[in-house]
Design a protein around this motif. Structure first.
Motif, mmCIF file in Angstrom:
data_model
loop_
_atom_site.group_PDB
_atom_site.id
_atom_site.type_symbol
_atom_site.label_atom_id
_atom_site.label_comp_id
_atom_site.label_asym_id
_atom_site.label_seq_id
_atom_site.Cartn_x
_atom_site.Cartn_y
_atom_site.Cartn_z
ATOM 1 N N ARG A 109 -26.485 11.938 -2.212
ATOM 2 C CA ARG A 109 -25.216 11.913 -2.900
ATOM 3 C C ARG A 109 -24.130 11.474 -1.936
ATOM 4 N NH1 ARG A 109 -24.525 18.162 -4.367
ATOM 5 N NH2 ARG A 109 -22.512 18.293 -3.360
ATOM 6 N N GLY A 110 -23.109 10.828 -2.482
ATOM 7 C CA GLY A 110 -22.060 10.284 -1.626
ATOM 8 C C GLY A 110 -21.225 11.387 -0.999
ATOM 9 N N LEU A 111 -20.608 11.079 0.134
ATOM 10 C CA LEU A 111 -19.695 12.031 0.750
ATOM 11 C C LEU A 111 -18.277 11.473 0.708
ATOM 12 C CD1 LEU A 111 -19.046 10.911 3.864
ATOM 13 C CD2 LEU A 111 -21.368 11.702 4.210
ATOM 14 N N ALA B 255 -17.076 2.886 -0.352
ATOM 15 C CA ALA B 255 -15.976 2.380 -1.179
ATOM 16 C C ALA B 255 -14.691 3.105 -0.781
ATOM 17 C CB ALA B 255 -16.284 2.641 -2.652
ATOM 18 N N LEU B 256 -13.576 2.502 -1.139
ATOM 19 C CA LEU B 256 -12.284 3.104 -0.809
ATOM 20 C C LEU B 256 -11.682 3.736 -2.051
ATOM 21 C CD1 LEU B 256 -9.994 3.316 1.394
ATOM 22 C CD2 LEU B 256 -9.087 1.193 0.431
ATOM 23 N N SER B 257 -11.119 4.924 -1.905
ATOM 24 C CA SER B 257 -10.308 5.482 -2.986
ATOM 25 C C SER B 257 -8.930 4.833 -2.854
ATOM 26 C CB SER B 257 -10.209 6.997 -2.837
ATOM 27 O OG SER B 257 -9.128 7.476 -3.603
ATOM 28 N N ASP C 270 -20.320 6.501 -0.679
ATOM 29 C CA ASP C 270 -19.430 7.290 0.162
ATOM 30 C C ASP C 270 -18.032 6.756 -0.095
ATOM 31 O OD1 ASP C 270 -21.583 8.651 1.505
ATOM 32 O OD2 ASP C 270 -21.974 6.741 2.494
ATOM 33 N N VAL C 271 -17.106 7.674 -0.323
ATOM 34 C CA VAL C 271 -15.751 7.233 -0.676
ATOM 35 C C VAL C 271 -14.782 7.609 0.446
ATOM 36 C CG1 VAL C 271 -13.892 7.404 -2.368
ATOM 37 C CG2 VAL C 271 -16.264 7.466 -3.141
ATOM 38 N N ILE C 272 -14.061 6.601 0.926
ATOM 39 C CA ILE C 272 -13.084 6.831 1.994
ATOM 40 C C ILE C 272 -11.734 7.177 1.381
ATOM 41 C CG2 ILE C 272 -11.823 5.767 3.916
ATOM 42 C CD1 ILE C 272 -14.107 3.911 4.377
ATOM 43 N N PHE C 273 -11.113 8.226 1.913
ATOM 44 C CA PHE C 273 -9.750 8.598 1.526
ATOM 45 C C PHE C 273 -8.851 8.408 2.731
ATOM 46 C CE2 PHE C 273 -10.373 10.736 -2.554
ATOM 47 C CZ PHE C 273 -11.749 10.842 -2.560
ATOM 48 N N ASP C 274 -7.891 7.505 2.610
ATOM 49 C CA ASP C 274 -6.892 7.298 3.669
ATOM 50 C C ASP C 274 -5.673 8.102 3.251
ATOM 51 O OD1 ASP C 274 -4.614 6.254 4.971
ATOM 52 O OD2 ASP C 274 -5.412 4.234 5.065
#
Ligand code: ADP
Ligand code: 5GP
Length: 213
Positions: free
Chosen positions: A10-12, A39-41, A103-107
């Protein structure tokens, strides 16, 4: 581009914060260029676009009214006022991607990192990016397309406050040499993916090894 079998884990949520200008956007983009499962949020914001920024790619640019409508509708996982503008992570950006194994990146700033950690402690991995020096941070902000002396001054004034939250993060990277910092961020992603609880295929594999199927 590096692929992996999405069904097996599962993605983190990879939460990246730093004082503005330390390089988190640059590092996040390198990760997405290498891994097609990252992927990017894309956040919503009330700030105006910089010259090189594209709607729906860098941010969803909103008026104050529209942003606050979205708040009322419960559209955000988290939102915060940063500098003089509002920023928020949209639920619609993340739910489908995470369940598909991305996996989703949150900046996000430290307020966003705190909120995400509280909401999803098991799926959230946080990384704080530090500049090599205050002078290097000022010069990176100054060189960024569309920067004005007022913007640089505002962001430098807030840099130490953001840096003071470094202890809240799982990992810290000093972004001096970009290649070195990137390799450290990449290692964090790869090792966090190996956490036992994130490997969905392990339990059936072990059952088969033990002849329990
Ligand atoms: P942030 O997203 O943290 O605000 P950016 O990724 O936009 O920061 O980086 C700010 C500026 O610094 C950009 O012009 C970027 O190209 C540059 N930069 C990023 N990392 C480095 C580095 N290691 N060395 C030199 N310049 C860098
Ligand atoms: P910038 O205007 O330089 O793109 O971003 C300014 C700050 O807002 C950065 O620290 C960035 O991480 C933060 N930020 C961007 N999007 C979000 C968001 O959705 N939520 C929160 N809390 N912070 C955000």
């Amino acid at each position: 581009m590096m692929s992996s079998n999405l069904e097996k884990r599962r993605g983190l949520m990879l939460v990246i914060s730093s004082p503005s200008g330390a390089g988190k956007t640059t590092l996040a983009r390198k990760l997405m260029a290498e891994f097609d499962t990252v992927a990017l949020s894309i956040s919503a914001t009330t700030r105006t676009p910089r010259p090189n920024e594209v709607e729906g790619q860098d941010y969803y640019f909103k008026t104050h009214d529209r942003f606050h409508d979205l708040v009322k509708q419960g559209a955000f996982l988290e939102w915060a006022k940063v500098f003089d503008h509002y920023y928020g992570s949209l639920k619609s950006e993340t739910e489908a991607k995470l369940s598909a194994g991305f996996d989703v990146i949150f900046d996000v700033d430290w307020q966003g990192a705190d909120a995400l950690h509280d909401q999803v402690p098991n799926d959230c991995v946080s990384v704080f990016i530090l500049p090599p020096s205050i002078e290097a941070l000022a010069s990176r902000l100054d060189q960024r397309p569309g920067s004005t002396p007022e913007m640089v001054a505002r962001r430098m004034a807030d840099a130490k406050a953001e840096i003071s939250h470094w202890r809240r993060y799982d990992y810290c990277i000093i972004n001096d040499d970009l290649g070195m910092a990137y390799s450290q961020l990449r290692n964090i992603l790869l090792v966090e993916r190996m956490k036992r609880l994130r490997q969905n295929n392990l339990a059936p594999h072990v059952r088969a090894l033990l002849g329990e199927d």
